[in-house]
Motif scaffolding. Structure first.
Motif, PDB file in Angstrom:
ATOM      1  N   ARG A   8     -23.249 -38.738  40.508  1.00 47.16           N
ATOM      2  CA  ARG A   8     -22.266 -38.566  39.425  1.00 47.16           C
ATOM      3  C   ARG A   8     -21.402 -39.818  39.228  1.00 47.16           C
ATOM      4  O   ARG A   8     -20.840 -40.029  38.153  1.00 47.16           O
ATOM      5  N   ASN A  45     -15.209 -28.648  35.831  1.00 44.64           N
ATOM      6  CA  ASN A  45     -16.343 -28.529  36.750  1.00 44.64           C
ATOM      7  C   ASN A  45     -16.866 -27.107  36.864  1.00 44.64           C
ATOM      8  O   ASN A  45     -17.994 -26.889  37.319  1.00 44.64           O
ATOM      9  N   GLY A  87     -22.393 -31.920  40.838  1.00 41.59           N
ATOM     10  CA  GLY A  87     -23.088 -33.175  41.081  1.00 41.59           C
ATOM     11  C   GLY A  87     -24.589 -33.024  41.127  1.00 41.59           C
ATOM     12  O   GLY A  87     -25.335 -33.962  40.845  1.00 41.59           O
ATOM     13  N   PRO A 115     -24.962 -34.303  37.014  1.00 44.89           N
ATOM     14  CA  PRO A 115     -24.211 -35.456  37.510  1.00 44.89           C
ATOM     15  C   PRO A 115     -23.597 -36.310  36.398  1.00 44.89           C
ATOM     16  O   PRO A 115     -22.516 -36.874  36.566  1.00 44.89           O
ATOM     17  N   ARG A 116     -24.295 -36.390  35.254  1.00 38.39           N
ATOM     18  CA  ARG A 116     -23.754 -37.195  34.155  1.00 38.39           C
ATOM     19  C   ARG A 116     -22.469 -36.576  33.607  1.00 38.39           C
ATOM     20  O   ARG A 116     -21.459 -37.264  33.418  1.00 38.39           O
ATOM     21  N   SER A 119     -20.533 -34.447  35.165  1.00 40.31           N
ATOM     22  CA  SER A 119     -19.532 -34.470  36.233  1.00 40.31           C
ATOM     23  C   SER A 119     -18.905 -35.851  36.369  1.00 40.31           C
ATOM     24  O   SER A 119     -17.698 -35.974  36.605  1.00 40.31           O
ATOM     25  N   GLY A 120     -19.719 -36.887  36.201  1.00 38.93           N
ATOM     26  CA  GLY A 120     -19.190 -38.240  36.275  1.00 38.93           C
ATOM     27  C   GLY A 120     -18.217 -38.538  35.150  1.00 38.93           C
ATOM     28  O   GLY A 120     -17.195 -39.204  35.349  1.00 38.93           O
TER      29      GLY A 120
END
Length: 294
Positions: free
Chosen positions: A13, A129, A266, A270-271, A273-274
């Motif tokens: 992430r 999240n 994550g 992950p994208r 979340s990042g």
């Protein structure tokens, strides 16, 4: 003037987080030696080659640091450690970002006189999240059952930031949702949302008809008294922070499948979340720039 940020370690992430931050930040990456040289245009280096007094912020892995200062760096073969003495070299006003923080990291930051921002404790991060978390739970449920979510009996333990999203998502797919909550106010809201509400003392009764039992509470709430009431085909999905809130040993003895899901945002997205992490970090840095209380 750009903020100068060191990203030390991290997981998938963090790639999107770095990309999002780099627009108006000067980024140095440590623990990313296995990435392509041109990744995001950010400078990659080793811990020994940086002047720690230059940085406005340090971003540590979501899991923080271990008892010996060790940290997760999935894009490096090298071990990275940050001893307490390292933090004392940071300039006054440096912000330390971490997903969670154990006593080692908290004590190191306090001793060094730098501010620690634990991202996963923030309401905004937790709420954002909760979406990939709920989607991850849904994927796990479908992968581990031989029945449809529609028409199934789903019991959710806890009605916090994640529990709300999980309950809503499963109800939207046609599940019969029961939610266990502690306060009368929470149970009133649960009923108003069209779910069935129970007190935690009634959780064993609710479990007796549950096809899926989803725990969001980081406390020992799915105990023997609950597990012994579950039908033989039931599955427990525990998404509370490690070590979860389930008696996994007793579930195994009873032949009940119980899964502790780790870091679903994550893993599942992950994208997304990042980007969530980057947006919050940028907001905190701007608040600091304006002199706001963070």
């Amino acid at each position: 003037m750009k903020h100068k940020i060191a990203v030390i370690g991290g997981d998938a992430r963090y790639l999107e987080m770095i990309r999002q931050l780099q627009t108006n930040k000067d980024i140095v990456l440590i623990g990313y030696d296995q990435l392509d040289q041109s990744y995001a245009g950010a400078k990659r280096t080793d811990l020994k080659n940086i002047d720690v007094t230059e940085f406005d912020a340090i971003i540590l892995p979501v899991r923080g640091v271990g008892k010996e200062g060790e940290l997760e760096a999935v894009f490096s073969e090298k071990d990275i450690k940050l001893p307490a003495e390292w933090f004392k070299q940071l300039k006054s006003g440096t912000l330390i970002f971490s997903g969670i923080a154990g006593s080692t990291l908290k004590e190191a930051c306090q001793s060094a006189g730098v501010d620690l921002i634990t991202l996963m404790d923030r309401d905004d991060v937790a709420i954002y999240n909760s979406i990939p978390t709920a989607e991850g739970v849904l994927i796990m449920a479908m992968e581990n059952t031989d029945f449809t979510i529609h028409g199934s009996n789903v019991t959710v333990s806890g009605y916090g930031r994640v529990g709300k999203t999980v309950a809503r998502m499963f109800k939207a797919l046609g599940a019969h949702v029961t939610v266990a909550a502690r306060t009368t106010a929470e149970r009133a809201r649960i009923n108003e949302m069209g779910y069935r509400s129970v007190d935690f003392a009634e959780l064993p009764v609710a479990a007796s008809s549950a096809d899926l039992l989803i725990n969001t509470v980081p406390a020992h709430v799915i105990d023997k008294g609950v597990i012994c009431e579950l039908p033989a085909h039931s599955i427990i999905l525990d998404i509370a922070s490690k070590p979860g809130g389930t008696d996994f040993e007793y579930a195994s003895q009873r032949g009940i499948k119980a899964i502790l899901a780790k870091s679903l945002p994550g893993v599942v997205a992950p994208r997304t979340s990042g980007k969530i992490l980057a947006d919050v970090i940028k907001e905190v840095l701007e608040e600091k720039k304006k002199g706001a209380n963070i």
